[in-house]
Scaffold this motif. Structure first.
Motif: not given
Ligand SMILES: NC(=O)c1ccc[n+]([C@@H]2O[C@H](COP(=O)([O-])OP(=O)(O)OC[C@H]3O[C@@H](n4cnc5c(N)ncnc54)[C@H](O)[C@@H]3O)[C@@H](O)[C@H]2O)c1
Length: 325
Positions: A183-186, A195-197, A307-312
């Motif tokens: 989730g957000p702030k992970m 993955f996002l990094e 989706r919420r994680v990507v948004e964050w």
């Protein structure tokens, strides 16, 4: 009601604070580092500082203490076992002792489903071959040979300390065994964040093995809500598994992410630093008790959570760029 959350500046603790606040409670965050953004009372303190803990609990935590602070990164625990024991075990002992001295009504402990690595039958090849799954509940016996990981040992010891303080001093507890939250702030190192990094820097995302490893990811706000429900009377001196609802392969996670991040590249690698992690192959963790007694079950679908994680992440990237200008 008035509660103290240790580790409230961290990933899970910050969401627990939000959930408690949304439920109308007053919360004090006790952490060695300040939260990135917070409107709550903050006390900078180490959980091993018994004097400060007792004082803060007496003033702000008499209704309950959520003990969430820990060395949470299993790889960090492997690198520094002594510090892990000091923070996770001695730290928990200090929290319990301070709670006892301050006459706190209950301590709610953040534990982990990795506890079940110490269970006797986490992998049954015969059952696995037949495609059968055995559900482990909170009464599953564990072996004194331990969970095969410094981190797991520190969490099992923390749980045992809760039982000791209850039996010896009458200090009530609730133990929450978390699955794998996202989730957000992970933090960096948790799979979706890494993955996002990679995606942000144009690198391929790294999948360990062929991506068929199964996890039951749990959206962090669903996890946080369970903490409010755990304040129910029925949860006094009880243990609850809080696990994701369904099997998700790492490959599926990557494919879900690809819906929100175009041109995602994938690389398959082997990582020896992941030895000792919980591997469920013919067994799964049961959430039934949390559903039956607390009325809790996760509700956020993987795609919505991602989706919420990507948004964050996009918001965070924009903020980081603004800050470094
Ligand atoms: N993240 C996971 O995958 C996961 C899974 C199962 C259980 N847990 C447990 O959940 C809890 C929270 O994990 P997280 O992912 O939010 O970790 P995190 O690292 O984001 O948060 C931990 C917080 O504890 C604080 N802390 C560490 N040492 C401290 C000390 N000595 N005194 C005061 N504060 C200290 C840190 O500053 C941090 O803010 C931990 O107990 C962890 O073991 C986490």
């Amino acid at each position: 009601m008035s509660y103290v959350v240790t580790g409230g500046s961290g990933f899970i603790g910050s969401h627990v604070i939000d959930a408690l606040t949304n439920a109308g409670h007053t919360v004090t965050n006790l952490d060695i580092r300040e939260a990135e953004t917070s409107a709550h009372r903050y006390v900078k303190a180490d959980i091993r500082d018994l004097k400060v803990l007792t004082d803060i609990f007496s003033h702000h935590g008499r209704d309950g203490v959520f003990h969430i602070a820990a060395i949470a990164d299993a790889r960090e625990a492997l690198l520094d076992p002594i510090k892990t024991m000091e923070v996770n075990i001695t730290g928990t002992a200090c929290v319990l002792e301070a709670a006892r001295r301050a006459q706190v009504a209950r301590v709610i402990l953040a534990s982990t489903v990795w506890y079940y690595n110490a269970a006797n039958h986490t992998h049954d090849p015969e059952r696995s071959a037949k495609g059968e799954v055995r559900y482990l509940d909170e009464n599953e016996p564990i072996s004194p040979q331990g969970g095969g990981h410094i981190y797991t040992t520190s969490k099992i010891a923390s749980e045992v300390l809760c039982h000791d303080f209850q039996r010896l001093y009458g200090l009530d507890f609730t133990i929450l065994r978390y699955g794998i939250p996202y989730g957000p702030k992970m933090w960096p190192g948790l799979v979706l964040r890494s993955f996002l990094e990679c995606a942000s820097s144009g690198m391929p995302i790294r999948i360990f093995g062929d991506g068929s490893a199964v996890r039951r990811f749990l959206y962090v706000e669903d996890l946080a809500k369970a903490h409010v429900l755990a304040l129910k009377e029925v949860a006094r001196n009880q243990i609850y598994n809080l696990e994701g609802e369904r099997d998700v392969t790492v490959k599926e996670l990557a494919e879900t992410l690809a819906k929100f991040v175009p041109n995602l590249k994938v690389e398959h690698v082997v990582d020896v630093s992941r030895r000792g992690e919980l591997k469920l192959q013919s067994v799964a963790i049961s959430n039934k008790k949390a559903w039956r007694e607390l009325g809790w079950s996760p509700t956020t679908e993987l795609e919505e959570g991602v989706r919420r994680v990507v948004e964050w992440w996009h918001k965070k990237e924009t903020m980081d760029v603004t800050c470094t200008k």
